[in-house]
Design a protein around this motif. Structure first.
Motif, PDB file in Angstrom:
ATOM      1  N   ASP A  36       0.491  -7.084   7.389  1.00  0.00           N
ATOM      2  CA  ASP A  36       1.687  -7.915   7.277  1.00  0.00           C
ATOM      3  C   ASP A  36       2.781  -7.077   6.614  1.00  0.00           C
ATOM      4  O   ASP A  36       2.521  -6.384   5.624  1.00  0.00           O
ATOM      5  CB  ASP A  36       1.379  -9.153   6.423  1.00  0.00           C
ATOM      6  N   ALA A  37       3.980  -7.128   7.155  1.00  0.00           N
ATOM      7  CA  ALA A  37       5.078  -6.311   6.631  1.00  0.00           C
ATOM      8  C   ALA A  37       5.321  -6.541   5.142  1.00  0.00           C
ATOM      9  O   ALA A  37       5.803  -5.655   4.440  1.00  0.00           O
ATOM     10  CB  ALA A  37       6.351  -6.595   7.419  1.00  0.00           C
ATOM     11  N   THR A  38       4.999  -7.736   4.650  1.00  0.00           N
ATOM     12  CA  THR A  38       5.228  -8.042   3.231  1.00  0.00           C
ATOM     13  C   THR A  38       3.996  -7.763   2.370  1.00  0.00           C
ATOM     14  O   THR A  38       4.015  -8.004   1.170  1.00  0.00           O
ATOM     15  CB  THR A  38       5.634  -9.519   3.061  1.00  0.00           C
ATOM     16  N   LYS A  39       2.918  -7.259   2.997  1.00  0.00           N
ATOM     17  CA  LYS A  39       1.679  -7.025   2.246  1.00  0.00           C
ATOM     18  C   LYS A  39       1.093  -5.643   2.536  1.00  0.00           C
ATOM     19  O   LYS A  39      -0.126  -5.470   2.545  1.00  0.00           O
ATOM     20  CB  LYS A  39       0.654  -8.114   2.586  1.00  0.00           C
ATOM     21  N   VAL A  40       1.952  -4.677   2.745  1.00  0.00           N
ATOM     22  CA  VAL A  40       1.488  -3.310   2.976  1.00  0.00           C
ATOM     23  C   VAL A  40       1.007  -2.722   1.655  1.00  0.00           C
ATOM     24  O   VAL A  40       1.757  -2.706   0.673  1.00  0.00           O
ATOM     25  CB  VAL A  40       2.618  -2.434   3.560  1.00  0.00           C
ATOM     26  N   PRO A  41      -0.239  -2.231   1.563  1.00  0.00           N
ATOM     27  CA  PRO A  41      -0.725  -1.662   0.297  1.00  0.00           C
ATOM     28  C   PRO A  41      -0.025  -0.351  -0.032  1.00  0.00           C
ATOM     29  O   PRO A  41       0.385   0.384   0.875  1.00  0.00           O
ATOM     30  CB  PRO A  41      -2.219  -1.443   0.569  1.00  0.00           C
ATOM     31  N   ASP A  42       0.153  -0.073  -1.330  1.00  0.00           N
ATOM     32  CA  ASP A  42       0.798   1.188  -1.700  1.00  0.00           C
ATOM     33  C   ASP A  42      -0.170   2.360  -1.597  1.00  0.00           C
ATOM     34  O   ASP A  42       0.246   3.513  -1.519  1.00  0.00           O
ATOM     35  CB  ASP A  42       1.398   1.107  -3.109  1.00  0.00           C
ATOM     36  N   HIS A  43      -1.490   2.065  -1.587  1.00  0.00           N
ATOM     37  CA  HIS A  43      -2.489   3.115  -1.386  1.00  0.00           C
ATOM     38  C   HIS A  43      -3.827   2.495  -0.989  1.00  0.00           C
ATOM     39  O   HIS A  43      -4.026   1.284  -1.136  1.00  0.00           O
ATOM     40  CB  HIS A  43      -2.659   3.967  -2.650  1.00  0.00           C
ATOM     41  N   LEU A  44      -4.722   3.331  -0.489  1.00  0.00           N
ATOM     42  CA  LEU A  44      -6.079   2.933  -0.149  1.00  0.00           C
ATOM     43  C   LEU A  44      -7.031   3.767  -0.994  1.00  0.00           C
ATOM     44  O   LEU A  44      -6.644   4.825  -1.503  1.00  0.00           O
ATOM     45  CB  LEU A  44      -6.361   3.167   1.338  1.00  0.00           C
ATOM     46  N   GLU A  45      -8.273   3.319  -1.137  1.00  0.00           N
ATOM     47  CA  GLU A  45      -9.238   4.041  -1.961  1.00  0.00           C
ATOM     48  C   GLU A  45     -10.525   4.313  -1.185  1.00  0.00           C
ATOM     49  O   GLU A  45     -10.978   3.485  -0.391  1.00  0.00           O
ATOM     50  CB  GLU A  45      -9.559   3.258  -3.234  1.00  0.00           C
ATOM     51  N   ALA A  46     -11.092   5.502  -1.440  1.00  0.00           N
ATOM     52  CA  ALA A  46     -12.374   5.881  -0.858  1.00  0.00           C
ATOM     53  C   ALA A  46     -13.217   6.487  -1.969  1.00  0.00           C
ATOM     54  O   ALA A  46     -12.757   7.375  -2.694  1.00  0.00           O
ATOM     55  CB  ALA A  46     -12.186   6.880   0.275  1.00  0.00           C
ATOM     56  N   SER A  47     -14.440   6.027  -2.121  1.00  0.00           N
ATOM     57  CA  SER A  47     -15.304   6.500  -3.205  1.00  0.00           C
ATOM     58  C   SER A  47     -16.080   7.751  -2.799  1.00  0.00           C
ATOM     59  O   SER A  47     -16.622   7.833  -1.695  1.00  0.00           O
ATOM     60  CB  SER A  47     -16.294   5.400  -3.598  1.00  0.00           C
ATOM     61  N   ILE A  48     -16.099   8.731  -3.718  1.00  0.00           N
ATOM     62  CA  ILE A  48     -16.918   9.924  -3.528  1.00  0.00           C
ATOM     63  C   ILE A  48     -17.978  10.000  -4.632  1.00  0.00           C
ATOM     64  O   ILE A  48     -18.592  11.046  -4.848  1.00  0.00           O
ATOM     65  CB  ILE A  48     -16.055  11.203  -3.547  1.00  0.00           C
ATOM     66  N   GLU A  49     -18.202   8.894  -5.312  1.00  0.00           N
ATOM     67  CA  GLU A  49     -19.135   8.855  -6.429  1.00  0.00           C
ATOM     68  C   GLU A  49     -20.520   9.344  -6.004  1.00  0.00           C
ATOM     69  O   GLU A  49     -21.144   8.812  -5.086  1.00  0.00           O
ATOM     70  CB  GLU A  49     -19.247   7.424  -6.972  1.00  0.00           C
TER      71      GLU A  49
END
Length: 231
Positions: free
Chosen positions: A132-145
């Protein structure tokens, strides 16, 4: 991501000269386009725009109020920066509506720590997603733990917020985990590196010498005459 309200003024001067004058006035030249509308040239306040981008990232949603009464929502589509001054040269803004789906590139951050004695190669810093144009995340996360050597983190492993869909191929490599070189391996490569450096320096020296020998005489100077041997 919450929207940022920002004021703007219509821009009537175009070309490099007009853009320079706009920037000298403390504003960023920009253009609004999309939804079949005729592109609208505007000027944004530099400080407010820069502060919003620093906080919300390149996908910050703007609620723009133009002094001619125009009120729109827009997302940055292309941002041109001055690499030396780190200032904004020009911005393309895409018109959006609430509830409209857009596809954008979002930065990926790696979280956690991989296994001991490993190296992390970040293959892709961003991924394409639809939201949604009003709900674009500022970043995504991926775990390398705890990731061991040989592990590949793909787009399918990235955590997606609710309502966000992956537009990139799921098999796209985001990060790769490899074994860190040992001290012995590093020492073994030093002679090769030194030899390659010496060869490169020698080649540069030869090219410089050849250039000097074949260089023409400077303007106003006579080329040296060839030596003649008298009988």
């Amino acid at each position: 991501m919450s929207e940022v309200k920002i004021s703007a003024e219509p821009r009537t001067e175009f070309g490099k000269g007009g853009a320079r004058r706009t920037r000298r006035a403390g504003k960023v030249p920009a253009v609004l386009y999309g939804h079949g509308e005729k592109p609208k040239h505007i000027a944004l306040p530099s400080r407010e725009f820069a502060a919003a981008i620093r906080k919300g990232g390149a996908n910050q949603l703007f609620a723009i109020e133009v002094s001619d009464g125009t009120q729109v929502l827009a997302l940055p589509k292309a941002i041109q920066r001055d690499p030396i001054k780190d200032t904004f040269e020009h911005v393309d803004l895409l018109l959006v509506r609430r509830g409209e789906k857009v596809t954008v590139e979002v930065p990926v951050q790696l979280t956690g720590e991989a296994a001991k004695d490993t190296l992390i190669v970040h293959d892709h810093d961003t991924l394409s997603v639809t939201a949604d144009a009003t709900k674009v995340p500022d970043h995504l996360e991926a775990s390398i733990e705890g990731a061991e050597p040989g592990t590949t983190i793909t787009a399918a492993d990235v955590e997606l917020p609710s309502g966000v869909e992956l537009a990139t191929d799921e098999d796209t490599a985001v990060a790769s985990v490899t074994a860190a070189p040992t001290a012995e391996q590093l020492e073994a490569t030093l002679p090769e590196v030194e030899e390659a450096t010496e060869e490169a320096e020698a080649e540069v020296g030869e090219e410089t010498a050849e250039g000097a020998e074949g260089a023409p005489a400077a303007e106003g100077e006579e080329a040296p005459a060839e030596a003649k041997t008298e009988a």
